[in-house]
Structure formats: C-alpha cells, structure tokens
Design a protein around this motif. Structure first.
Motif, PDB file in Angstrom:
ATOM      1  N   CYS A  84       0.700   2.441  -1.047  1.00 20.00           N
ATOM      2  CA  CYS A  84      -0.383   1.574  -0.568  1.00 20.00           C
ATOM      3  C   CYS A  84       0.165   0.260  -0.028  1.00 20.00           C
ATOM      4  CB  CYS A  84      -1.407   1.315  -1.675  1.00 20.00           C
ATOM      5  SG  CYS A  84      -0.754   0.386  -3.067  1.00 20.00           S
TER       6      CYS A  84
ATOM      7  N   CYS B 198       2.617   2.249  -7.540  1.00 11.11           N
ATOM      8  CA  CYS B 198       1.649   1.668  -8.475  1.00 11.11           C
ATOM      9  C   CYS B 198       0.968   2.816  -9.224  1.00 11.11           C
ATOM     10  CB  CYS B 198       0.630   0.790  -7.749  1.00 11.11           C
ATOM     11  SG  CYS B 198      -0.617   1.692  -6.796  1.00 11.11           S
TER      12      CYS B 198
ATOM     13  N   CYS C 126      -1.810   4.884  -7.074  1.00 11.23           N
ATOM     14  CA  CYS C 126      -1.249   5.844  -6.119  1.00 11.23           C
ATOM     15  C   CYS C 126      -0.560   6.995  -6.855  1.00 11.23           C
ATOM     16  CB  CYS C 126      -0.254   5.164  -5.188  1.00 11.23           C
ATOM     17  SG  CYS C 126      -1.027   4.033  -4.013  1.00 11.23           S
TER      18      CYS C 126
ATOM     19  N   ILE D 206       3.415  -4.564  -7.058  1.00 12.68           N
ATOM     20  CA  ILE D 206       2.530  -3.944  -8.052  1.00 12.68           C
ATOM     21  C   ILE D 206       3.070  -2.622  -8.597  1.00 12.68           C
ATOM     22  CG2 ILE D 206       0.451  -4.993  -7.072  1.00 12.68           C
ATOM     23  CD1 ILE D 206      -0.233  -2.233  -5.863  1.00 12.68           C
TER      24      ILE D 206
ATOM     25  N   CYS E  83       4.495  -1.214  -3.647  1.00 10.95           N
ATOM     26  CA  CYS E  83       4.213   0.226  -3.791  1.00 10.95           C
ATOM     27  C   CYS E  83       4.518   0.921  -2.465  1.00 10.95           C
ATOM     28  CB  CYS E  83       2.759   0.451  -4.184  1.00 10.95           C
ATOM     29  SG  CYS E  83       2.294   2.196  -4.196  1.00 10.95           S
TER      30      CYS E  83
END
Ligand SMILES: [Zn+2]
Length: 245
Positions: free
Chosen positions: A14, A46, A49, A19, A11
C-alpha cells in the motif's frame, strides 16, 4: 525471526510510510515444496495488506496447485493440495475439483494429464497485483508509489509477441531487467523498468504452468500473466492539466 529490517519500513503493497510490521514472502511459501523455499523474495508489509494477501494466497495456492502442470504436479497434488483441502468441500467446489478428472491431451507429441479447473480470475488477478507490487519493491528497493498502479491481465501465449512489440521501444537494451525461476518452474517471472519513468515497468509471470480455463485455448496454451505498472488516471489528468496550464 523476521528481523528488524522489515519493521517500520514503507509497506511494499500500500506504500504506507513506516507502517510495516512483518516480512512478507512475495510468492507465498505455500506455493512451493519445503525443499524449494530457500531464498524466496521477501518485502516489508503492514498487517492489513499481509492479511488481505494471505486470504488470496490461501485460495490461489490450492487452486493453482490443483491445476498444476509442474513437472512434479502429481507430487504437489498428493503432498500439498490433498492435505490442505481434503476435508474442505467448500474450497473443493470453489475450484471445481469435485468430480474433476484429468483429461489426457496430446501436447506437442507428449501425452500429458491436464486439469481444467474453475479458477476465479478476479481473485487470481488481485493476487497478481500484489505480487507485482512486491516484486517491484524487491528489485527496486521502494514501493511503486500511489501515482502508479499495476494493470494486470491474463494473456494467451499467442498474443505475447504482439503485446511485447507494442511496448518494446519503452524497454530498450540496457534498461534494468529482473527475473527468476522459483521452485524449479513453480513460479517464473521476468520484468523490466523503463528509462522513461521509474514507475513504468513490465512484468510477465506464470504459476505452475496453469492453463486458462475455457474451451477457447489450445492445449499448449499456458496462461501467462502480464502486468504494466502505469500512471493512475488521476496522475495522468494532473500531468495534462500541468501541461496545458
Ligand atoms: Zn500495506
């Protein structure tokens, strides 16, 4: 449509490994007229987020376009802001649009309408933080990484030469530089990565030429966001500990 290239990647926001579920537009499409939405930067994100950022974008796009000083600001307000917040009194109040008429100001000899809105700097700052992480990924091909974070501040244009002078030595000629003007002035950014550390970068961006709120800014004072990606306090401490050991 998002395609496999944005799934199961790290991602951009993050940094979570593998993910990502979707492609996220670093600057949301809602900031631009439909005809200006080609080739906007996208990164893997992701769901968590993506959802948090969408909330911030919902507020920020209405607020920033309502206060737009774009060359087509009136068209933005007519076509994009009005339909979106027309019946949403809560949002109208939140951005100070109720009872807000444009003030006419003389800017360098040109008379222009200026909307001064009650923008929520914390929400905008949080969104800019995401945007910096997104631009970092878009240009450098990987997340910034947990050792670093984007330190984001709205700066007065008069302060910019001083800010740049204080860091210029870290970004010499020939270092990687980035930048683009999206939507014919709707979003303008530039950035550079320091040869000193891959996580050390500087970014400067403006949205719709929106001004800082408050009486302490001159009419020509277009608010400009500056961000440095810096080592976190923990990373600095760890490095110091390592040195003294
Ligand atoms: Zn994420």
């Amino acid at each position: 449509m998002a395609g496999k290239q944005y799934k199961n990647k790290d991602c951009a926001y993050c940094g979570g490994v593998g993910i990502s579920k979707t492609a996220d537009h670093v600057i949301a499409r809602s900031f631009f007229f439909e005809s200006d939405r080609g080739n906007l930067p996208q990164v893997p994100a992701c769901m968590k987020c993506n959802n948090i950022k969408s909330e911030l974008e919902h507020y920020a796009s209405a607020a920033l376009m309502a206060g737009s000083n774009h060359i087509e600001a009136d068209r933005y307000r007519q076509e994009m802001v009005r339909p979106r917040i027309g019946r949403n009194l809560k949002l109208q109040r939140e951005i100070g649009l109720v009872g807000n008429e444009a003030r006419w100001l003389n800017v360098n000899g040109i008379i222009q309408p200026m909307h001064e809105l009650k923008l929520n700097p914390h929400k905008l700052q949080e969104l800019v933080r995401y945007v910096v992480l997104g631009l970092y990924y878009f240009h450098l091909g990987k997340p910034l990484g947990g050792q670093f974070y984007p330190d984001v501040k709205m700066q007065h244009p008069d302060e910019e030469p001083k800010i740049w002078a204080s860091v210029a030595e870290w970004f010499p000629d020939g270092c990687p530089k980035f930048g683009s003007n999206l939507g014919r002035g709707s979003f303008i950014y530039e950035g550079a990565q320091s040869p000193a550390s891959e996580g050390f970068s500087v970014w400067r961006m403006s949205w719709h030429g929106v001004r800082l709120h408050g009486n302490n800014t001159p009419p020509q004072g277009v608010g400009v966001w500056w961000a440095f990606t810096r080592p976190t306090e923990e990373a600095v401490k760890a490095a110091e500990g390592h040195e003294s050991a």
